[in-house]
Scaffold this active site. Structure first.
Site, PDB file in Angstrom:
ATOM      1  N   ASN A 162       0.790  -1.239  -0.036  1.00  0.00           N
ATOM      2  CA  ASN A 162      -0.113  -0.012   0.009  1.00  0.00           C
ATOM      3  C   ASN A 162       0.884   1.056   0.018  1.00  0.00           C
ATOM      4  OD1 ASN A 162       0.870  -0.768   2.473  1.00  0.00           O
ATOM      5  ND2 ASN A 162      -0.731   0.432   3.621  1.00  0.00           N
ATOM      6  N   GLU A 260       4.545  -4.358  12.501  1.00  0.00           N
ATOM      7  CA  GLU A 260       3.266  -3.092  12.463  1.00  0.00           C
ATOM      8  C   GLU A 260       2.205  -4.012  11.579  1.00  0.00           C
ATOM      9  OE1 GLU A 260       0.815  -1.175  10.847  1.00  0.00           O
ATOM     10  OE2 GLU A 260       2.059  -0.144   9.643  1.00  0.00           O
ATOM     11  N   CYS A 294      -2.938   1.215   6.714  1.00  0.00           N
ATOM     12  CA  CYS A 294      -2.949   0.654   8.104  1.00  0.00           C
ATOM     13  C   CYS A 294      -3.432   1.558   9.263  1.00  0.00           C
ATOM     14  CB  CYS A 294      -1.385   0.307   8.368  1.00  0.00           C
ATOM     15  SG  CYS A 294      -0.620  -0.920   7.379  1.00  0.00           S
ATOM     16  N   GLU A 471       8.737   2.464  14.607  1.00  0.00           N
ATOM     17  CA  GLU A 471       9.520   2.933  13.462  1.00  0.00           C
ATOM     18  C   GLU A 471       9.362   4.692  13.346  1.00  0.00           C
ATOM     19  OE1 GLU A 471       9.642   0.515   9.799  1.00  0.00           O
ATOM     20  OE2 GLU A 471       7.632   0.036  10.747  1.00  0.00           O
TER      21      GLU A 471
END
Length: 497
Positions: A162, A260, A294, A471
């Site tokens: 994505n 993640e 996400c 991150e």
């Protein structure tokens, strides 16, 4: 290569069809190729290498050898290379964005923003490279104690489809800054930006073997990579189910992990908010990249006092959104694959079967100009109970589910009532309420009065089923470091026993 020519039917040329290993493009061990699809037209636009475990072994070996010298390269030299990469990314932004749009479908301006964000990421970590320093410890007189950060070693990066260039940059840049080497596996739907990035890094001065990219399907490339005994760290972005498989593979070698795993993030809209700003925020939170984010704000948790007029305006704005091929830069582009399109449609079909009211959208469609591509109408579903599938499961598409809150305490309870905890948004004019919400929502990142606020400086990651580790920001840099503590006696030697 430009957008109008491609839309008119010109072939896309000069794309790599090999892996990037040891500083150069190379054919895969099997010689097999895969098709890459343009989601805006639903047709093949290029081919790329379908890798094997042998290719993974070659890439990891290259990274392991390169680590011996890269880890000892002065920080200022690493910083210069990362800065060079940022400059080259900006110079190549339009071409990389076109490839990104063709690969994953997103509107061109969104892809351009992603490439510019990737450049900013390399700039940020270039600036942090020579500022990674440890601590001293307050030991008794006669002792010296200190810590140093050391690079973890060879890092594996599993990159989703994505946000290919963004996710690659946010993992690769801090890994390189810390002195680690990289083997990246992009999603098989979107292989090209990671390959182009690796080549660009070499042109920026990165030594051979420091950044490698192996393309192909997860079973043949991703699985052997995360299970490899010579990989020291795994950074994975993807689904919960795949993340669980990655964790199990990592356990055999006790490999470090940053995971993640997505979310079902709420956008809380309270009665005292700036309603127009909140409408803008809700639209962007769910319909950017056709909801394939996400951290998408896929649940609207709204206080009942403004529900009716807010939803009326939100539905009207949603109906006016433009759809089309990403290279024409519409407001909403296609979804990434025909399989994913069917998955999104399945959620809505099942919801209708449960009696859900679809306020707008709710159907598969195509590019209105060509009749091609994999599109789903921007969709809003009226108030659903907490145990409904649309509330609890990540759809990963342009579908917003509404939940009506009686008051602020109820809104907080609704926000926390899922297994995910990636991000959340809050719209209110009361600073105290906003900060209380930020304190009490169980999520890794909270946006107040602007969804997707912040940037590379802000650590990002989730709680609960959304994963662990961080991150971005300095926390992201530390993810690629191990801490060594040193304690030394510097006074007189004590008498022996």
């Amino acid at each position: 290569m430009n957008a109008p020519e491609i839309l008119a039917g010109a072939p896309v040329t000069d794309l790599p069809d090999g892996h990037f290993i040891d500083g150069a493009f190379t054919k895969g061990a099997s010689g097999a190729l895969m098709d890459s699809y343009d989601p805006g037209r639903g047709s093949v636009f290029a081919r790329f290498t379908n890798g094997t475990e042998a290719d993974v072994d070659q890439a990891v070996e290259s990274a392991r050898i390169a680590f011996q010298s890269w880890a000892r390269t002065p920080a200022v030299e690493r910083a210069t290379i990362l800065s060079n990469a940022a400059r080259l990314l900006r110079e190549s932004a339009e071409q990389i964005a076109i490839v990104e749009t063709l690969d994953c479908g997103k509107p061109l301006n969104e892809a351009l923003a992603d490439v510019r964000g990737a450049a900013r990421t390399f700039d940020y970590y270039a600036g942090a490279t020579d500022k990674l320093q440890g601590d001293t410890f307050p030991l008794p007189h006669g002792y010296l104690g200190y810590s140093v950060f050391e690079p973890v070693g060879v890092t594996a990066h599993i990159i989703p489809w994505n946000f290919p260039i963004s996710t690659a940059a946010r993992g690769i840049a801090p890994a390189l800054a810390a002195g680690c080497t990289v083997v990246a596996k992009p999603a098989e739907q979107t292989p090209f930006s990671a390959l182009l990035l690796a080549d660009l890094l070499t042109k920026a001065g990165l030594p051979a073997g420091v950044c490698n990219v192996v393309t192909g399907v997860g079973a043949n490339v991703g699985a052997p990579l995360v299970a490899h005994k010579d990989v020291d760290q795994i950074t994975f972005t993807g689904s919960v189910t795949t993340g669980q498989h990655v964790m199990r593979s990592a356990a055999d070698n006790v490999t470090r992990l940053v995971l993640e795993l997505g979310g079902k993030s709420p956008v809380i809209v309270l009665d005292d908010c700036d309603e127009q700003a909140a409408i803008d925020g809700v639209l962007g939170a769910i319909f950017e990249n056709a909801g394939q984010v996400c951290s998408a704000g896929s649940r609207l948790v709204i206080e009942k006092g403004i529900h009716d007029r807010f939803i009326e305006q939100l539905v009207a704005r949603t109906k006016r959104l433009t759809l089309g091929h990403g290279l024409r830069d519409p407001q909403v582009g296609p979804v990434n694959s025909v399989q994913h399109l069917a998955k999104i449609a399945g959620f809505i079909d099942r919801a209708r079967g449960r009696g859900a009211e679809v306020l707008t959208g709710g159907a598969i469609t195509t590019d209105p100009e060509t009749g091609q591509g994999w599109f789903y109408e921007p969709t809003i579903v009226a108030d659903r109970p907490c145990d409904d599938e649309l509330v609890q499961e990540e759809i990963f598409g342009p579908v917003l589910t509404v939940q009506v809150a009686e008051d602020r305490e109820h809104a907080l309870a609704l926000a926390n009532n899922t297994q995910f905890g990636l991000v959340a948004g809050v719209y209110t004019s009361d600073v105290s309420t906003a900060l209380q919400m930020a304190r009490d929502i169980d999520a890794g990142q909270i946006y107040i009065n602007e969804y997707f606020a912040g940037g590379i400086e802000v650590p990002f990651g989730g709680n609960k089923l959304s994963g662990f580790g961080r991150e971005k920001g300095l926390e992201g840099l530390k993810s690629y470091c191990k801490v060594k503590s040193v304690a030394a006696r510097i006074g007189a030697i004590a008498k022996s026993w």
